[in-house]
Design an enzyme around this catalytic site. Structure first.
Site, PDB file in Angstrom:
ATOM      1  N   SER A  87     112.550  19.170   4.921  1.00 10.32           N
ATOM      2  CA  SER A  87     113.375  20.695   5.030  1.00 10.32           C
ATOM      3  C   SER A  87     112.045  21.385   4.429  1.00 10.32           C
ATOM      4  O   SER A  87     110.782  20.788   4.987  1.00 10.32           O
ATOM      5  CB  SER A  87     114.580  20.479   4.374  1.00 10.32           C
ATOM      6  OG  SER A  87     114.989  21.619   4.404  1.00 10.32           O
TER       7      SER A  87
ATOM      8  N   ASP B  36     118.883  22.361  15.805  1.00  7.47           N
ATOM      9  CA  ASP B  36     118.547  22.580  14.306  1.00  7.47           C
ATOM     10  C   ASP B  36     119.709  24.019  13.929  1.00  7.47           C
ATOM     11  O   ASP B  36     119.275  25.185  14.211  1.00  7.47           O
ATOM     12  CB  ASP B  36     117.705  22.277  13.439  1.00  7.47           C
ATOM     13  CG  ASP B  36     117.476  22.639  11.804  1.00  7.47           C
ATOM     14  OD1 ASP B  36     118.113  23.400  11.334  1.00  7.47           O
ATOM     15  OD2 ASP B  36     117.047  21.566  11.966  1.00  7.47           O
TER      16      ASP B  36
ATOM     17  N   HIS C 209     120.472  19.022  11.728  1.00  2.00           N
ATOM     18  CA  HIS C 209     118.722  19.466  10.225  1.00  2.00           C
ATOM     19  C   HIS C 209     118.872  18.319   9.444  1.00  2.00           C
ATOM     20  O   HIS C 209     119.716  17.749   8.741  1.00  2.00           O
ATOM     21  CB  HIS C 209     119.554  20.819   9.093  1.00  2.00           C
ATOM     22  CG  HIS C 209     118.452  20.872   8.407  1.00  2.00           C
ATOM     23  ND1 HIS C 209     117.301  21.571   9.205  1.00  2.00           N
ATOM     24  CD2 HIS C 209     118.308  20.851   7.117  1.00  2.00           C
ATOM     25  CE1 HIS C 209     116.325  21.718   7.788  1.00  2.00           C
ATOM     26  NE2 HIS C 209     117.530  21.398   6.848  1.00  2.00           N
TER      27      HIS C 209
END
Length: 335
Positions: free
Chosen positions: A142, A265, A293
């Protein structure tokens, strides 16, 4: 596409829900490897904290550097899960915590941001100086993937890398977290960010912000406008997002890099239409229909993870048969 990355991600029906993919792993029980903590001093007077699953030696074996996402740490499910598997392979791994996200708050008023490379640069330089024969692998998740992509665009010291669920447009990602069910993720992240800042205000006698300022924040963009951008030397949040987003840096990456994102996502910005044109030939992209995610789970069993399996294959990690005796064995009784 390298042969290690040809396995498709075909999860069962339940795992095709993006929110289940994103949230379920956070509740899964994980074994915690034994960890050694170490501080790494930075040139600006601050420090970052490293969590190591073993001792550094001159053995010519790979070291895996792990960069968590926003407000992530050793306790993040994706870090803890992969770290346990790497430990079982007798491979050394180092979790590089962002400023203040380890065991202690950082020294300075400023905190970290999505392109705060100072800790990563310091760690890589230290490792290359002291252990020049050891290959360095790095995986970012991320926000940590965005940071790692920015680093790779200008540095070649890392041997191989992986970018898992990286946001490309930070401004759009922040904006999208205000919509619908995405506000669940915004609330979770924002509460952690605000509490960390409130703790700083309690410590800094001449803090330029008040508790009322922080409590009034209702979005990630407002938080970055109030604190992250000015604290880290940006003109404002828009200036920060423009300079820190990795989308325009992907073309200059020279390190073999696996980039993994899911179409569904629910946290970050969607893929831009001209995405492929912005890629370096050294970046191997895998876009899956499902995965959420930083999810990519295909079983209710916490120990099983398609993502971890692919990362181990990508880095070609193998059981070392006790060669690296300094890796600390997993604590099977830990949670």
């Amino acid at each position: 596409m390298p042969s290690q990355l040809t396995a498709p991600f075909n999860p069962p029906l339940l795992f095709k829900n993006p929110h289940f993919q994103t949230i379920y792993p956070t509740f899964a029980r994980q074994h915690q490897p034994f960890i050694k903590w170490q501080r790494l001093e930075l040139n600006d007077g601050d420090f970052v904290e490293l969590a190591l699953n073993g001792a550094l030696t001159a053995e010519p074996l790979p070291i895996v550097i792990m960069l968590p996402g926003l407000e992530g740490s050793l306790e993040s499910h994706y870090i803890k899960r992969l770290l346990g598997k790497i430990s079982q392979l007798n491979t050394l791994a180092i979790v590089l915590h962002h400023r203040g996200c380890g065991q202690s708050p950082n020294r300075l008023w400023r905190s970290y941001h999505s392109n705060d490379q100072m800790g990563l640069i310091a760690l890589v330089n230290m490792l290359k100086a002291q252990y020049p024969q050891r290959p360095l692998f790095a995986v970012g998740y991320s926000m940590g993937a965005n940071l790692l992509a920015n680093y790779l665009s200008a540095h070649s010291e890392i041997t191989k890398a992986a970018l898992i669920s990286p946001p490309f447009d930070l401004a759009l990602s922040a904006q999208m977290m205000n919509d619908g069910v995405r506000r669940i993720y915004r609330r979770y992240l924002l509460e952690s960010l605000k509490q960390r800042l409130i703790n700083k205000i309690d410590v800094f006698a001449n803090a330029p912000l008040s508790l009322a300022d922080v409590k009034a924040v209702r979005s990630i963009a407002q938080f970055d406008e109030l604190y992250t951008a000015p604290g880290c030397g940006f003109a404002d949040a828009n200036d920060y997002y423009q300079k820190a987003s990795c989308i325009n840096k992907l073309a200059t990456i020279q390190t073999p890099t696996w980039l993994l994102r899911a179409v569904d996502d629910p946290v970050i910005d969607p893929l831009p239409e001209d995405f492929q044109a912005k890629l370096s030939p050294h970046v191997y992209t895998q876009i899956t229909p499902y995965g959420g995610h930083v999810g990519f789970c295909d079983s209710l069993l916490a120990k099983r993870s398609w993502l971890d399996k692919m990362l181990i294959q990508w880095f070609a990690l193998e059981a070392r048969k006790g060669e690296n005796k300094n890796v600390i064995k997993t604590n099977k009784n830990a949670v």
